[in-house]
Design an enzyme around this catalytic site. Structure first.
Site, short mmCIF file in Angstrom:
data_model
loop_
_atom_site.label_atom_id
_atom_site.label_comp_id
_atom_site.label_asym_id
_atom_site.label_seq_id
_atom_site.Cartn_x
_atom_site.Cartn_y
_atom_site.Cartn_z
N HIS A 81 120.11 5.95 15.47
CA HIS A 81 118.95 5.38 14.75
C HIS A 81 118.84 3.90 15.03
O HIS A 81 119.18 3.09 14.18
CB HIS A 81 119.13 5.61 13.25
CG HIS A 81 117.85 5.55 12.47
ND1 HIS A 81 117.37 4.38 11.90
CD2 HIS A 81 116.97 6.50 12.15
CE1 HIS A 81 116.26 4.64 11.25
NE2 HIS A 81 115.99 5.92 11.38
N TYR A 82 118.40 3.44 16.04
CA TYR A 82 117.99 4.03 17.29
C TYR A 82 118.80 3.40 18.42
O TYR A 82 118.98 2.18 18.38
CB TYR A 82 116.50 3.77 17.53
CG TYR A 82 115.62 4.39 16.46
CD1 TYR A 82 115.29 5.73 16.50
CD2 TYR A 82 115.14 3.62 15.41
CE1 TYR A 82 114.48 6.29 15.52
CE2 TYR A 82 114.33 4.19 14.42
CZ TYR A 82 114.00 5.51 14.48
OH TYR A 82 113.21 6.06 13.51
#
Length: 165
Positions: free
Chosen positions: A66-67
């Site tokens: 993420h991410y």
């Protein structure tokens, strides 16, 4: 106000001027690593209020997905940080949690607004305030910021889940 209510109010005001470190927080909540998102909690202010801080660890596992290449703290983690701060505030005002006393559980989330991304290594400062109590339900508001810039605003309701239910 009756004399006993006045004394409880004064005692609550005196009790609510403290500060908890990580060990003291762990004594009040059942949460543990990797799901404890509080480093320090300070009580005080106008009414039942607490300010919690948490430095978002650069190596937190959730950043792997993420991410990748552009890590952002998930909104659900920001909310959980605020909910944990709310549970600690409740513990300061007479609600004790633990294996034999039940655990704090989230009953409702309202009006969550994400205003700013929170990156690895940043520190959240979250003010949480008890707004109302109706039976076993505690209504709270929280506002989290990084460097004075609002990241999250949320309202929630917490209650207690008794052991074995």
């Amino acid at each position: 106000m009756r004399a006993d209510e006045e004394e409880m109010s004064r005692a609550g005001a005196r009790r609510s001027q403290g500060e908890l470190d990580r060990a003291a927080i762990e004594a009040r909540l059942p949460h543990r690593e990797p799901f404890l998102f509080l480093d320090r909690v300070v009580f005080g202010g106008d009414g039942p209020v607490a300010t919690a801080t948490w430095r978002v660890p650069e190596g937190a596992d959730f950043f792997r997905g993420h991410y990748p290449g552009n890590p952002v703290t998930p909104g659900v983690i920001l909310c959980e940080h605020a909910f944990q701060a709310a549970a600690v505030l409740l513990s300061e005002h007479g609600q004790r949690f633990g294996a034999e006393r039940g655990v704090p559980v989230l009953a409702r989330i309202e009006k969550a607004k994400f205003r700013r991304m929170v990156r690895p290594g940043e520190t959240l400062a979250t003010e949480v305030r008890l707004v109302d109590t109706v039976g076993p339900a505690f209504f709270l508001e929280a506002k989290a910021a990084v460097g004075g810039e609002t990241a999250l605003e949320v309202r929630c309701v917490l209650t207690r889940l008794e052991e074995g239910r």
